[in-house]
Design a protein around this motif. Structure first.
Motif, mmCIF file in Angstrom:
data_model
loop_
_atom_site.group_PDB
_atom_site.id
_atom_site.type_symbol
_atom_site.label_atom_id
_atom_site.label_comp_id
_atom_site.label_asym_id
_atom_site.label_seq_id
_atom_site.Cartn_x
_atom_site.Cartn_y
_atom_site.Cartn_z
ATOM 1 N N ALA A 111 10.705 -2.300 -3.765
ATOM 2 C CA ALA A 111 11.361 -0.798 -3.496
ATOM 3 C C ALA A 111 12.282 -0.441 -4.307
ATOM 4 O O ALA A 111 12.427 0.794 -5.009
ATOM 5 N N TYR A 112 13.304 -1.490 -4.780
ATOM 6 C CA TYR A 112 14.491 -0.782 -5.448
ATOM 7 C C TYR A 112 13.976 -0.703 -6.891
ATOM 8 O O TYR A 112 14.390 0.289 -7.507
ATOM 9 N N ALA A 113 12.972 -1.446 -7.373
ATOM 10 C CA ALA A 113 12.509 -1.289 -8.763
ATOM 11 C C ALA A 113 11.736 0.251 -8.967
ATOM 12 O O ALA A 113 11.830 0.825 -9.858
ATOM 13 N N ILE A 114 11.001 0.675 -8.026
ATOM 14 C CA ILE A 114 10.333 1.862 -7.978
ATOM 15 C C ILE A 114 11.257 3.109 -7.969
ATOM 16 O O ILE A 114 11.083 3.924 -8.548
ATOM 17 N N ASP A 115 12.195 2.676 -7.009
ATOM 18 C CA ASP A 115 13.357 4.055 -6.906
ATOM 19 C C ASP A 115 14.057 3.940 -8.031
ATOM 20 O O ASP A 115 14.369 5.031 -8.729
ATOM 21 N N SER A 133 0.818 -1.179 0.018
ATOM 22 C CA SER A 133 0.208 0.104 0.105
ATOM 23 C C SER A 133 1.090 1.552 -0.078
ATOM 24 O O SER A 133 0.625 2.199 -0.775
ATOM 25 N N ALA A 134 1.829 1.167 0.791
ATOM 26 C CA ALA A 134 2.784 2.464 0.789
ATOM 27 C C ALA A 134 3.538 2.523 -0.628
ATOM 28 O O ALA A 134 3.760 3.710 -1.084
ATOM 29 N N ALA A 135 3.805 1.411 -1.120
ATOM 30 C CA ALA A 135 4.594 1.635 -2.483
ATOM 31 C C ALA A 135 3.405 1.952 -3.522
ATOM 32 O O ALA A 135 4.020 2.795 -4.503
ATOM 33 N N PRO A 173 9.960 3.531 4.243
ATOM 34 C CA PRO A 173 10.672 2.527 4.795
ATOM 35 C C PRO A 173 10.087 1.198 5.076
ATOM 36 O O PRO A 173 10.839 0.398 4.845
ATOM 37 N N GLU A 174 8.798 1.120 5.219
ATOM 38 C CA GLU A 174 8.143 -0.146 5.414
ATOM 39 C C GLU A 174 8.407 -0.894 4.116
ATOM 40 O O GLU A 174 8.093 -2.076 4.150
ATOM 41 N N SER A 175 8.076 -0.320 2.753
ATOM 42 C CA SER A 175 8.268 -0.890 1.801
ATOM 43 C C SER A 175 9.794 -1.439 1.611
ATOM 44 O O SER A 175 10.054 -2.473 1.076
ATOM 45 N N THR A 176 10.777 -0.673 1.885
ATOM 46 C CA THR A 176 12.056 -0.948 1.694
ATOM 47 C C THR A 176 12.496 -2.320 2.595
ATOM 48 O O THR A 176 13.008 -3.013 2.184
ATOM 49 N N ALA A 177 11.715 -2.345 3.804
ATOM 50 C CA ALA A 177 12.040 -3.282 4.706
ATOM 51 C C ALA A 177 11.465 -4.638 4.317
ATOM 52 O O ALA A 177 12.126 -5.822 4.476
ATOM 53 N N VAL A 178 10.165 -4.596 3.870
ATOM 54 C CA VAL A 178 9.514 -5.846 3.823
ATOM 55 C C VAL A 178 9.545 -6.158 2.146
ATOM 56 O O VAL A 178 9.552 -7.479 2.169
#
Length: 604
Positions: free
Chosen positions: A150-154, A120-122, A140-145
């Motif tokens: 998260a890497y793809a979105i970034d 949801s955060a992503a 951060p919740e997306s990066t952790a889980v």
């Protein structure tokens, strides 16, 4: 046990969360339930024949009855167990596995909740990016889980930022000259005006090259592009040396440039900048080993005297520039009350012309062209007229240039093609002599779809293309694209005649003339004007007639106004003539009457 068949071990896996249970049968042995749960507090339990479980842990040993009232103790004990259960009932099996199932469900639910929150955060981050926020970090919740997501979105957002930056840089600069693009210049100029103090002043210069079109037509677009780049370099030098700090310079379109100087209210400085532009651009340009002179006309508008918005200033500077061109070019003109009146007139013309297109307030007049050998009608040239509601018929020269500037030319050209086709079809049905000639300019020739639409209009009207003659100016014929030439050749193969108009006043290339799909060449009226009174004019015209015949084309003289001119042209071997000496332009009904009278005169 004797008499009981042996069965091979058949493990039945049961999983829940991080628990693993295996139920197996080995021969006549008792069914065994192996239950394991990942837990650092490893404990092993064994259930005897009486249903009593012996639990062995690092802390010691204890017995727990699984099948009795003491089951709660067993449920609360963390196990990595091997449980042997004789004649295990279904209820006992469920009770034995419930701890593992419960813990597994709890763990699964916990991770599902965390994953859902991370996704949801992503999604929210992507939604904010769609609204233009490309700089915020990944939650951060997306990066952790979900680190891969998260890497793809970034990575995606980083690439979008880079692409957007490159696109903005490209849009801000004109690719050919390196100056500010039209959009970027207008945006910067508007911001400058918005920041202008109450007592502020500024000057806007509108620069238009004087002979660029002729250079572009005769020397090619590549030469024209290099010329524009050199012009931009000279204007950039003026901006950095003569203009005040913060001045803006850009290329609007084609050969039009703009220069805005803020904090400038000194008339002497304005004149100095204008003369610097003229002097700098009058100096010849060295391109491809040739010295090319171009020059410029400049219009100036001042803030706030001539407008307090960029739109008003641009219109005023543009009007001043056109005044410079009308006054002989290579001049600097400042906007004033007279120009304001001219601008109002131009705006009124634009409004009325749009209404004329909308209501089809146009008509065709026709001027006949006859053969010098026998006086027979060869061609009737269609000439556009505007049936103005209050001013009567207006010739095309009074409005076509504005139609091109305001984007009305396409609709007018289609109207002409449609009505010319209808007229040609009627002439064909009536058996009337002669072809119908249409004038086409650069805009129509470069737009090959117009020539295709012209052919389609004749087909729809059932008018044979043998009834059509297309006239294009010499300058257009010398520089039109290969696609346009191919379309003209297609028209010619279909039966139409192709004519070069206004010949003899441009820079024709004989080699190109030989390659053009041309049938007839019309000698410009300037060459014909003095042919009856000047020996030099006769010599030149006679040579040109010979050249035209050498190319395999018919020679036509236009602008013929006297019988003396007709006599000279006949002696020279000119094939046909057109002009007031033959007939003035007239409407179709009058042309029909003229044809009858001319035919009777020819018979007599």
């Amino acid at each position: 046990m004797p008499g009981r068949s042996r069965r091979s071990a058949a493990p039945i896996p049961v999983t829940a969360g991080r628990a693993r249970c295996t139920l197996s049968f080995a021969g006549s042995a008792r069914p065994t339930l192996n239950l394991s749960l990942s837990n650092p507090c490893a404990t092993t339990s064994k259930v005897d024949d009486e249903g009593v479980a012996t639990s062995m842990a690092m802390a010691g040993h204890k017995k727990v009855r699984l099948l009795g009232l003491a089951t709660a103790g067993a449920l609360a004990t963390p196990l990595v167990a091997v449980i042997a259960v004789p004649r295990l009932r279904l209820e006992s099996l469920l009770i034995a596995t419930l701890p593992c199932l419960a813990i597994g469900c709890l763990l699964a639910t916990y991770w599902l909740i965390r994953v859902r929150v991370a996704i949801s955060a992503a999604v929210e981050r992507l939604e904010s990016a769609s609204r233009g926020d490309l700089a915020a970090p990944i939650p951060p919740e997306s990066t952790a889980v979900t680190p891969r997501l998260a890497y793809a979105i970034d990575t995606l957002l980083a690439r979008l930022r880079d692409d957007l930056s490159q696109a903005n840089d490209s849009a801000a600069r004109d690719a050919l000259t390196g100056l500010a693009s039209r959009a970027h210049f207008l945006r910067q100029a508007e911001e400058t005006i918005a920041r202008m103090p109450a007592d502020g002043a500024a000057a806007l210069f509108f620069v238009d090259l004087d002979r660029f079109k002729a250079i572009n037509d005769t020397r090619g677009h590549a030469c024209g592009d290099r010329l524009l780049a050199k012009v931009a370099d000279r204007l950039r030098a003026i901006t950095s040396t003569v203009c005040p700090d913060g001045s803006l310079i850009g290329r609007l379109a084609g050969d039009e440039f703009t220069l805005m100087c803020p904090t400038l209210d000194d008339d002497a400085t304005i004149d100095t900048i204008g003369q610097a532009i003229l002097t700098t651009l009058e100096a010849p340009f060295a391109i491809d080993g040739a010295s090319i002179a171009v020059g410029a006309s400049v219009g100036v508008a001042c803030y706030p005297d001539h407008g307090v918005t960029l739109r008003d200033l641009m219109a005023a500077a543009d009007a001043a520039m056109y005044h410079s061109k009308a006054g002989g070019r290579a001049r600097v003109s400042r906007y004033d009350a007279k120009l304001a009146s001219e601008l109002d007139e131009r705006n009124r013309l634009d409004r009325e012309l749009r209404a004329a297109v909308r209501h089809e307030q146009f008509a065709l007049a026709f001027q006949p062209q006859i053969a010098l050998a026998d006086g027979a009608l060869l061609v009737s040239e269609a000439l556009l007229r505007w049936r103005h509601p209050t001013q009567g018929l207006r010739p095309a020269a009074e409005f076509l240039s504005r139609a091109e500037i305001t984007g009305q030319m396409g609709a007018i050209s289609d109207w002409v093609a449609h009505h010319a086709a209808i007229t040609a079809a009627r002439w064909h049905r009536e058996g009337r002599a002669g072809r119908l000639a249409l004038n086409v300019g650069r805009q129509q020739v470069d737009d090959t779809t117009f020539l295709a639409r012209l052919m389609e209009a004749f087909a729809d009207a059932r008018a044979p293309l043998e009834r059509l003659e297309v006239e294009l100016p010499e300058s257009v014929a010398m520089s039109c694209s290969p696609a346009a030439l191919a379309m003209l050749a297609t028209l010619r193969r279909a039966g139409a005649r192709i004519t070069i108009d206004d010949f003899g006043i441009g820079e024709s290339n004989v080699q190109r003339l030989r390659a053009l799909p041309v049938d007839r060449i019309k000698l410009d009226r300037v060459l014909v004007r003095d042919v009856a009174v000047d020996h030099g004019a006769r010599t030149i015209l006679h040579a040109l007639v010979g050249l035209v015949h050498g190319l395999g084309c018919d020679a036509v003289a236009e602008g013929v106004e006297t019988d003396a001119q007709i006599d000279v042209l006949r002696v020279m071997g000119c094939d046909a003539v057109q002009g007031y000496a033959i007939a003035r332009p007239m409407e179709d009904e009058a042309l029909a009457r003229w044809i009858g009278v001319n035919a009777a005169r020819a018979r007599a």
